[in-house]
Design a protein around this motif. Structure first.
Motif, PDB file in Angstrom:
ATOM      1  N   LEU A  44       0.831  -1.207   0.000  1.00  0.00           N
ATOM      2  CA  LEU A  44       0.000   0.000   0.000  1.00  0.00           C
ATOM      3  C   LEU A  44       0.863   1.254   0.000  1.00  0.00           C
ATOM      4  CD1 LEU A  44      -2.831   1.148  -0.075  1.00  0.00           C
ATOM      5  CD2 LEU A  44      -2.847   1.100   2.430  1.00  0.00           C
ATOM      6  N   ALA A  45       1.949   1.228   0.761  1.00  0.00           N
ATOM      7  CA  ALA A  45       2.860   2.379   0.774  1.00  0.00           C
ATOM      8  C   ALA A  45       3.393   2.652  -0.622  1.00  0.00           C
ATOM      9  CB  ALA A  45       4.002   2.135   1.753  1.00  0.00           C
ATOM     10  N   GLN A  46       3.780   1.603  -1.311  1.00  0.00           N
ATOM     11  CA  GLN A  46       4.303   1.756  -2.666  1.00  0.00           C
ATOM     12  C   GLN A  46       3.215   2.272  -3.605  1.00  0.00           C
ATOM     13  OE1 GLN A  46       5.885  -1.835  -4.381  1.00  0.00           O
ATOM     14  NE2 GLN A  46       6.904  -0.725  -6.019  1.00  0.00           N
ATOM     15  N   GLN A  47       2.011   1.713  -3.501  1.00  0.00           N
ATOM     16  CA  GLN A  47       0.894   2.137  -4.353  1.00  0.00           C
ATOM     17  C   GLN A  47       0.595   3.625  -4.175  1.00  0.00           C
ATOM     18  OE1 GLN A  47      -2.834  -0.018  -3.693  1.00  0.00           O
ATOM     19  NE2 GLN A  47      -3.969   1.801  -4.257  1.00  0.00           N
ATOM     20  N   LEU A  48       0.649   4.100  -2.922  1.00  0.00           N
ATOM     21  CA  LEU A  48       0.288   5.483  -2.622  1.00  0.00           C
ATOM     22  C   LEU A  48       1.470   6.443  -2.713  1.00  0.00           C
ATOM     23  CD1 LEU A  48      -2.058   4.873   0.437  1.00  0.00           C
ATOM     24  CD2 LEU A  48      -2.705   5.249  -1.953  1.00  0.00           C
ATOM     25  N   GLY A  49       2.677   5.914  -2.769  1.00  0.00           N
ATOM     26  CA  GLY A  49       3.852   6.763  -2.804  1.00  0.00           C
ATOM     27  C   GLY A  49       4.127   7.437  -1.473  1.00  0.00           C
ATOM     28  N   VAL A  50       3.828   6.709  -0.392  1.00  0.00           N
ATOM     29  CA  VAL A  50       4.076   7.222   0.956  1.00  0.00           C
ATOM     30  C   VAL A  50       5.029   6.266   1.661  1.00  0.00           C
ATOM     31  CG1 VAL A  50       1.833   8.365   1.092  1.00  0.00           C
ATOM     32  CG2 VAL A  50       2.076   6.050   1.992  1.00  0.00           C
ATOM     33  N   SER A  51       5.481   6.644   2.835  1.00  0.00           N
ATOM     34  CA  SER A  51       6.413   5.787   3.559  1.00  0.00           C
ATOM     35  C   SER A  51       5.681   4.605   4.197  1.00  0.00           C
ATOM     36  CB  SER A  51       7.155   6.578   4.640  1.00  0.00           C
ATOM     37  OG  SER A  51       6.332   6.758   5.769  1.00  0.00           O
ATOM     38  N   VAL A  52       6.445   3.553   4.440  1.00  0.00           N
ATOM     39  CA  VAL A  52       5.922   2.373   5.125  1.00  0.00           C
ATOM     40  C   VAL A  52       5.440   2.762   6.520  1.00  0.00           C
ATOM     41  CG1 VAL A  52       6.599   0.139   6.099  1.00  0.00           C
ATOM     42  CG2 VAL A  52       7.309   0.755   3.787  1.00  0.00           C
ATOM     43  N   ILE A  53       6.143   3.683   7.162  1.00  0.00           N
ATOM     44  CA  ILE A  53       5.772   4.132   8.507  1.00  0.00           C
ATOM     45  C   ILE A  53       4.388   4.771   8.495  1.00  0.00           C
ATOM     46  CG2 ILE A  53       6.372   5.759  10.352  1.00  0.00           C
ATOM     47  CD1 ILE A  53       9.342   5.286   9.512  1.00  0.00           C
ATOM     48  N   THR A  54       4.090   5.556   7.477  1.00  0.00           N
ATOM     49  CA  THR A  54       2.781   6.207   7.356  1.00  0.00           C
ATOM     50  C   THR A  54       1.685   5.161   7.215  1.00  0.00           C
ATOM     51  OG1 THR A  54       3.744   8.171   6.338  1.00  0.00           O
ATOM     52  CG2 THR A  54       1.400   7.778   5.934  1.00  0.00           C
ATOM     53  N   THR A  55       1.902   4.186   6.360  1.00  0.00           N
ATOM     54  CA  THR A  55       0.903   3.141   6.143  1.00  0.00           C
ATOM     55  C   THR A  55       0.734   2.291   7.398  1.00  0.00           C
ATOM     56  OG1 THR A  55       1.574   3.085   3.838  1.00  0.00           O
ATOM     57  CG2 THR A  55       0.216   1.281   4.601  1.00  0.00           C
ATOM     58  N   ARG A  56       1.840   1.958   8.040  1.00  0.00           N
ATOM     59  CA  ARG A  56       1.769   1.170   9.274  1.00  0.00           C
ATOM     60  C   ARG A  56       0.974   1.916  10.343  1.00  0.00           C
ATOM     61  NH1 ARG A  56       7.081   0.007  10.391  1.00  0.00           N
ATOM     62  NH2 ARG A  56       6.936  -1.824   9.079  1.00  0.00           N
ATOM     63  N   ARG A  57       1.158   3.219  10.430  1.00  0.00           N
ATOM     64  CA  ARG A  57       0.425   4.007  11.420  1.00  0.00           C
ATOM     65  C   ARG A  57      -1.080   4.001  11.117  1.00  0.00           C
ATOM     66  NH1 ARG A  57       1.861  10.041  13.689  1.00  0.00           N
ATOM     67  NH2 ARG A  57       0.214  10.067  15.238  1.00  0.00           N
ATOM     68  N   ALA A  58      -1.436   4.078   9.839  1.00  0.00           N
ATOM     69  CA  ALA A  58      -2.850   4.011   9.455  1.00  0.00           C
ATOM     70  C   ALA A  58      -3.436   2.662   9.858  1.00  0.00           C
ATOM     71  CB  ALA A  58      -3.001   4.237   7.959  1.00  0.00           C
TER      72      ALA A  58
END
Length: 77
Positions: A44-58
């Motif tokens: 998901l992080a790659q799909q959205l172009g955000v960091s893994v940390i951001t996705t993990r927090r979500a």
């Protein structure tokens, strides 16, 4: 699995909150069925172009609020 989630860095809302809110809406609307797996944090992080940390927090927020249950990915050795 590709989810229709979009982020806006200039919205004033934290990216993880945007992601979590959109996933909540998919669940509430029934577009994300119970038991249906979410993409991995990295995918998901790659799909959205955000960091893994951001996705993990979500995902952590979603779990704390009872929307999802996370399980470790068990891969064969």
């Amino acid at each position: 699995m590709t989810m229709d989630i979009h982020t806006n860095i200039s919205s004033g809302v934290a990216l993880y909150e945007q992601i979590a809110e959109q996933i909540k809406q998919l669940i509430v609307k029934g577009e994300l069925a119970e038991g249906e797996p979410l993409p991995s944090v990295r995918a998901l992080a790659q799909q959205l172009g955000v960091s893994v940390i951001t996705t993990r927090r979500a995902y952590t927020e979603l779990e704390q609020e009872g929307y999802v249950v996370t399980t470790p990915c068990l891969s064969p050795v």
